[in-house]
Design a protein around this motif. Structure first.
Motif, PDB file in Angstrom:
ATOM      1  N   ASN A   1       0.868  -1.285   0.093  1.00 16.47           N
ATOM      2  CA  ASN A   1      -0.031  -0.086   0.090  1.00 16.47           C
ATOM      3  C   ASN A   1       0.746   1.241   0.080  1.00 16.47           C
ATOM      4  N   ASP A   2       1.896   1.309   0.813  1.00 15.20           N
ATOM      5  CA  ASP A   2       2.777   2.615   0.832  1.00 15.20           C
ATOM      6  C   ASP A   2       3.802   2.527  -0.214  1.00 15.20           C
ATOM      7  N   GLY A   3       3.921   1.648  -1.048  1.00 17.93           N
ATOM      8  CA  GLY A   3       5.082   1.706  -2.182  1.00 17.93           C
ATOM      9  C   GLY A   3       6.571   1.403  -1.648  1.00 17.93           C
ATOM     10  N   TRP A   4       6.731   1.098  -0.388  1.00 17.74           N
ATOM     11  CA  TRP A   4       8.126   1.054   0.279  1.00 17.74           C
ATOM     12  C   TRP A   4       8.970  -0.120  -0.559  1.00 17.74           C
ATOM     13  N   LEU A   5       9.854   0.229  -1.063  1.00 20.70           N
ATOM     14  CA  LEU A   5      10.967  -0.436  -1.643  1.00 20.70           C
ATOM     15  C   LEU A   5      12.394  -0.365  -1.618  1.00 20.70           C
ATOM     16  N   ASP A   6      12.685   0.096  -0.386  1.00 21.10           N
ATOM     17  CA  ASP A   6      14.029   0.670   0.010  1.00 21.10           C
ATOM     18  C   ASP A   6      14.939  -0.804   0.244  1.00 21.10           C
ATOM     19  N   PHE A   7      15.095  -1.502  -0.729  1.00 22.32           N
ATOM     20  CA  PHE A   7      15.939  -2.966  -0.668  1.00 22.32           C
ATOM     21  C   PHE A   7      15.940  -3.278  -1.976  1.00 22.32           C
ATOM     22  N   ASP A   8      17.143  -4.038  -2.222  1.00 20.34           N
ATOM     23  CA  ASP A   8      17.645  -4.530  -3.463  1.00 20.34           C
ATOM     24  C   ASP A   8      17.395  -6.071  -3.626  1.00 20.34           C
ATOM     25  N   VAL A   9      17.291  -6.752  -2.299  1.00 24.50           N
ATOM     26  CA  VAL A   9      17.402  -8.234  -2.541  1.00 24.50           C
ATOM     27  C   VAL A   9      16.440  -8.510  -1.483  1.00 24.50           C
ATOM     28  N   VAL A  10      15.389  -9.630  -1.711  1.00 22.95           N
ATOM     29  CA  VAL A  10      14.566  -9.999  -0.590  1.00 22.95           C
ATOM     30  C   VAL A  10      15.032 -11.675  -0.585  1.00 22.95           C
ATOM     31  N   VAL A  11      15.433 -11.858   0.897  1.00 20.94           N
ATOM     32  CA  VAL A  11      15.437 -13.384   1.241  1.00 20.94           C
ATOM     33  C   VAL A  11      14.360 -13.881   1.987  1.00 20.94           C
ATOM     34  N   ALA A  12      13.771 -15.035   1.823  1.00 26.35           N
ATOM     35  CA  ALA A  12      12.723 -15.363   2.738  1.00 26.35           C
ATOM     36  C   ALA A  12      12.963 -16.982   2.948  1.00 26.35           C
ATOM     37  N   THR A  13      12.668 -17.157   4.434  1.00 27.90           N
ATOM     38  CA  THR A  13      12.766 -18.748   4.808  1.00 27.90           C
ATOM     39  C   THR A  13      11.243 -19.353   4.000  1.00 27.90           C
ATOM     40  N   PRO A  14      11.741 -20.712   3.751  1.00 26.95           N
ATOM     41  CA  PRO A  14      10.384 -21.275   3.054  1.00 26.95           C
ATOM     42  C   PRO A  14       9.321 -21.158   3.881  1.00 26.95           C
ATOM     43  N   ASP A  15       9.061 -21.175   4.954  1.00 25.99           N
ATOM     44  CA  ASP A  15       7.807 -21.150   5.649  1.00 25.99           C
ATOM     45  C   ASP A  15       7.151 -19.752   5.715  1.00 25.99           C
ATOM     46  N   MET A  16       7.846 -18.696   4.883  1.00 22.37           N
ATOM     47  CA  MET A  16       7.269 -17.461   4.922  1.00 22.37           C
ATOM     48  C   MET A  16       6.986 -17.295   3.544  1.00 22.37           C
ATOM     49  N   MET A  17       6.914 -18.140   2.629  1.00 23.29           N
ATOM     50  CA  MET A  17       6.708 -17.967   1.250  1.00 23.29           C
ATOM     51  C   MET A  17       5.217 -17.794   0.834  1.00 23.29           C
ATOM     52  N   GLY A  18       4.154 -18.110   1.668  1.00 27.09           N
ATOM     53  CA  GLY A  18       2.808 -18.215   1.570  1.00 27.09           C
ATOM     54  C   GLY A  18       2.523 -16.551   1.661  1.00 27.09           C
ATOM     55  N   VAL A  19       3.277 -16.016   2.610  1.00 25.40           N
ATOM     56  CA  VAL A  19       3.135 -14.621   3.078  1.00 25.40           C
ATOM     57  C   VAL A  19       3.789 -13.740   1.813  1.00 25.40           C
ATOM     58  N   VAL A  20       4.904 -14.104   1.341  1.00 19.69           N
ATOM     59  CA  VAL A  20       5.583 -13.412   0.411  1.00 19.69           C
ATOM     60  C   VAL A  20       5.105 -13.429  -0.894  1.00 19.69           C
ATOM     61  N   GLY A  21       4.332 -14.524  -0.959  1.00 20.65           N
ATOM     62  CA  GLY A  21       3.523 -14.829  -2.359  1.00 20.65           C
ATOM     63  C   GLY A  21       2.464 -13.552  -2.580  1.00 20.65           C
ATOM     64  N   ARG A  22       2.024 -13.053  -1.476  1.00 19.77           N
ATOM     65  CA  ARG A  22       0.860 -12.077  -1.729  1.00 19.77           C
ATOM     66  C   ARG A  22       1.749 -10.838  -2.300  1.00 19.77           C
ATOM     67  N   LEU A  23       2.841 -10.681  -2.407  1.00 17.29           N
ATOM     68  CA  LEU A  23       3.430  -9.395  -2.982  1.00 17.29           C
ATOM     69  C   LEU A  23       3.958  -9.719  -4.398  1.00 17.29           C
ATOM     70  N   GLY A  24       3.700 -10.911  -4.991  1.00 16.20           N
ATOM     71  CA  GLY A  24       4.035 -11.195  -6.239  1.00 16.20           C
ATOM     72  C   GLY A  24       3.947 -10.111  -7.309  1.00 16.20           C
TER      73      GLY A  24
END
Length: 231
Positions: A105-128
């Motif tokens: 919603n806020d358009g925050w993208l102040d990062f260059d690489v995203v790392v996720a643990t496998p158990d968080m991919m369900g959450v991260v998937g919403r940002l596809g």
């Protein structure tokens, strides 16, 4: 595309009909990087792959021996002890579900690489839809979906880069900065090419690497002799 006077002058130093040996091409790209900032030296590899077929897709990562010259900001999605582990390893940002609205919603993208643990991919998937088009979606092939967040962060900070085909079946990757020595750029280039040659899809028939060009951010492209890369 209209080019400025400065670019046209620089381009005169490059013979467009010549395919240079890698060391000569890198030296020329470095020499024509004359902007007031420290230009990035990039490699552009046109492949014979057809990325529309899953078995011809190329995606992976390699740690460049001399890094990229860029400070990389790492965001880690994790929970529990893995959050503490990520923080201790030097992640710039760590969190979980609470970061979703900030990015979405806020358009925050102040990062260059995203790392996720496998158990968080369900959450991260919403940002596809947000992360996908920007090439920021964590991926197991790139080593960014992992339980070993310490290794992932260390590798990224040490100069790990990701390579993948774009829609035109070209791979675009940085190998360092114009301020690097020629030897550092050559080492990084060799590490990248070794990884890409190894990643050749077994389903591919015909020529794998069709052309390879090195260029600085503002400078002209210098063609590399492809035959010398496949030895």
């Amino acid at each position: 595309m209209k080019r400025g006077k400065k670019y046209i002058e620089l381009a005169k130093q490059v013979d467009r009909a010549t395919q240079y040996e890698p060391a000569d091409a890198i030296a020329l790209a470095k020499k024509t990087a004359t902007a007031k900032f420290d230009e990035t030296i990039e490699i552009h590899i046109r492949t014979g792959c057809d990325g529309r077929h899953a078995e011809q897709q190329i995606r992976g990562a390699v740690v460049l021996p001399h890094g990229t010259g860029k400070t990389v900001r790492v965001l880690v999605f994790a929970k529990g002890v893995k959050l503490d582990e990520a923080q201790a390893a030097g992640a710039d940002f760590v969190g979980g579900e609470e970061l979703i609205p900030k990015i979405q919603n806020d358009g925050w993208l102040d990062f260059d690489v995203v790392v996720a643990t496998p158990d968080m991919m369900g959450v991260v998937g919403r940002l596809g839809r947000v992360l996908g088009p920007k090439g920021l979606m964590p991926n197991p092939k790139a080593g960014t979906v992992t339980m070993d967040v310490t290794k992932a962060i260390n590798d990224i900070k040490a100069g790990k880069i990701e390579y993948r085909l774009d829609k035109s079946n070209i791979i675009h990757v940085p190998i360092g900065k114009a301020s690097f020595t020629q030897e550092q750029l050559a080492d990084n280039f060799q590490s990248l090419m070794d990884a890409i040659i190894k990643a050749r899809p077994s389903a591919l028939k015909g020529q794998y690497i069709r052309s390879c060009t090195v260029a600085s951010t503002m400078g002209p492209g210098v063609k590399i002799n492809v035959a010398s890369l496949m030895k």
